[in-house]
Design a protein around this motif. Structure first.
Motif, PDB file in Angstrom:
ATOM      1  N   GLN A 184       0.898  -0.876  -0.179  1.00 54.31           N
ATOM      2  CA  GLN A 184      -0.188   0.335   0.332  1.00 54.31           C
ATOM      3  C   GLN A 184       0.909   1.033   0.213  1.00 54.31           C
ATOM      4  O   GLN A 184       0.547   2.136  -0.409  1.00 54.31           O
ATOM      5  CB  GLN A 184      -0.801   0.202   1.530  1.00 54.31           C
ATOM      6  N   ASP A 185       1.982   0.962   0.735  1.00 54.85           N
ATOM      7  CA  ASP A 185       2.559   2.187   0.756  1.00 54.85           C
ATOM      8  C   ASP A 185       3.076   2.339  -0.741  1.00 54.85           C
ATOM      9  O   ASP A 185       3.695   4.127  -1.176  1.00 54.85           O
ATOM     10  CB  ASP A 185       4.115   1.707   0.708  1.00 54.85           C
ATOM     11  N   TYR A 186       3.649   1.710  -1.291  1.00 56.09           N
ATOM     12  CA  TYR A 186       3.591   2.124  -2.931  1.00 56.09           C
ATOM     13  C   TYR A 186       2.590   3.033  -3.831  1.00 56.09           C
ATOM     14  O   TYR A 186       2.618   3.566  -4.175  1.00 56.09           O
ATOM     15  CB  TYR A 186       4.431   0.988  -4.026  1.00 56.09           C
ATOM     16  N   ARG A 187       1.358   2.628  -3.653  1.00 58.06           N
ATOM     17  CA  ARG A 187       0.056   3.117  -4.122  1.00 58.06           C
ATOM     18  C   ARG A 187       0.097   4.187  -3.517  1.00 58.06           C
ATOM     19  O   ARG A 187      -0.291   5.446  -4.170  1.00 58.06           O
ATOM     20  CB  ARG A 187      -1.093   1.900  -3.875  1.00 58.06           C
ATOM     21  N   ASN A 188       0.266   4.045  -2.092  1.00 61.72           N
ATOM     22  CA  ASN A 188       0.428   5.185  -1.391  1.00 61.72           C
ATOM     23  C   ASN A 188       1.412   6.630  -2.812  1.00 61.72           C
ATOM     24  O   ASN A 188       0.964   8.354  -2.879  1.00 61.72           O
ATOM     25  CB  ASN A 188       0.532   5.834  -0.418  1.00 61.72           C
ATOM     26  N   VAL A 189       2.861   6.310  -2.455  1.00 63.41           N
ATOM     27  CA  VAL A 189       3.568   6.894  -3.432  1.00 63.41           C
ATOM     28  C   VAL A 189       3.193   7.545  -4.732  1.00 63.41           C
ATOM     29  O   VAL A 189       3.512   8.337  -5.266  1.00 63.41           O
ATOM     30  CB  VAL A 189       4.868   6.978  -3.536  1.00 63.41           C
ATOM     31  N   ALA A 191       0.140   7.852  -5.711  1.00 64.40           N
ATOM     32  CA  ALA A 191      -0.736   8.500  -5.708  1.00 64.40           C
ATOM     33  C   ALA A 191      -0.834  10.192  -5.410  1.00 64.40           C
ATOM     34  O   ALA A 191      -0.730  11.006  -5.829  1.00 64.40           O
ATOM     35  CB  ALA A 191      -2.202   8.056  -3.766  1.00 64.40           C
ATOM     36  N   VAL A 192       0.351  10.255  -3.912  1.00 61.75           N
ATOM     37  CA  VAL A 192       0.536  11.510  -4.354  1.00 61.75           C
ATOM     38  C   VAL A 192       1.554  12.427  -5.908  1.00 61.75           C
ATOM     39  O   VAL A 192       1.626  12.923  -6.173  1.00 61.75           O
ATOM     40  CB  VAL A 192       1.176  11.219  -2.895  1.00 61.75           C
TER      41      VAL A 192
END
Length: 288
Positions: A184-189, A191-192
């Motif tokens: 999920q951290d990859y997806r958050n990055v 998205a940012v």
């Protein structure tokens, strides 16, 4: 005598230059190699000795290693002969089988990765296709052969289809699992920094799912090699599977044992090649 005469200058001491690299003892260089080679070599020698002992009795039904060497010496020492037709060395039979495997597995790899990406990213595709795939993947490889022969009317495309339909399922499943396990951290990055579309797949999804994809490819190449051996026993022609079946019909058990040894070595080499490609592509990262 002149007491004030200067004393002769002492010769300068030789300056010892340190060696840039101290040579390792020969035993130290050989120890890692022996640690890798010696255990399997000892096990193989023990198995051969056990085979020789078990197959030398009066009621033995399989030939011992000494008889295999005596009967199939020409087949072992000259795998490149070609007398025309089906009278060829094991190299040509293996080459024909590998060509079928390469084509069928390449098609399965491309289709499997694309379908796995679709299932991994779409809940609708997951719910719609997963039950169908779970049913189809349980069908044995040879069960597809009559259907493929009826559809293609030729042995060569039928064998390639059997390889394709056998090896595609682990590729699809592992690719889908890899996509769904993108952190999920990859997806958050992503998205940012507003990474979307093809760039999101190339820079986020594929690198994160690569260990899973190569796990599926490794399983798929093994299933491909298993499928082609079985399929060639039925479709005939040049190929290691047909060679084994023809040797059985001719009661040449020694030729069968030699061919099976080659089959195992080639299968091991294919597994190592895909594993090495996966280690290179993923930089040593493994799927947990």
């Amino acid at each position: 005598m002149n007491m004030l005469a200067p004393k002769p200058a002492a010769a300068p001491a030789a300056i010892s230059t340190p060696e840039p690299f101290a040579a390792l003892p020969r035993a130290s260089r050989l120890r890692p190699i022996l640690a890798q080679v010696l255990p399997p070599l000892l096990v193989v020698l023990a198995l051969v000795a056990l085979w020789q002992f078990a197959a030398s009795g009066p009621n033995a039904t399989l030939p011992p290693p000494t008889k295999v060497w005596a009967d199939a010496r020409d087949l072992i020492t000259d795998p490149f002969f070609d007398n025309g037709g089906l009278d060829k060395g094991l190299f040509w039979h293996l080459l024909a089988s590998l060509q079928r495997v390469a084509l069928g597995f390449a098609l399965a790899a491309v289709a499997g990765i694309l379908v796995g990406l679709l299932i991994g990213t779409s809940d609708f595709a997951m719910r719609g296709l997963d039950p169908i795939f779970q049913v189809l993947r349980t069908v044995p490889p040879l069960a597809w052969l009559p259907l493929s022969l009826a559809a293609f009317r030729e042995a060569q495309p039928s064998a390639i289809f059997v390889i394709f339909i056998t090896s595609i399922w682990p590729i699809i499943i592992n690719t889908a699992v890899g996509v769904r396990n993108v952190p999920q951290d990859y997806r958050n990055v992503a998205a940012v920094i507003r990474l979307r579309g093809p760039a999101f797949f190339w820079k986020i999804v594929l690198p994160a799912a690569a260990p899973y994809i190569f796990t599926g490819l490794k399983i798929g190449i093994g299933l491909s090699w298993l499928a082609i051996i079985a399929a060639e026993m039925l479709i005939g022609g040049v190929g290691i599977g047909f060679f084994i079946w023809d040797a059985w019909n001719s009661s040449n058990l020694s030729d069968i044992i030699v061919a099976l040894t080659y089959v195992g070595l080639v299968g091991f080499a294919l597994d190592r090649i895909v594993a090495l490609a996966g280690r290179f592509a993923t930089r040593g990262t493994s799927a947990s």
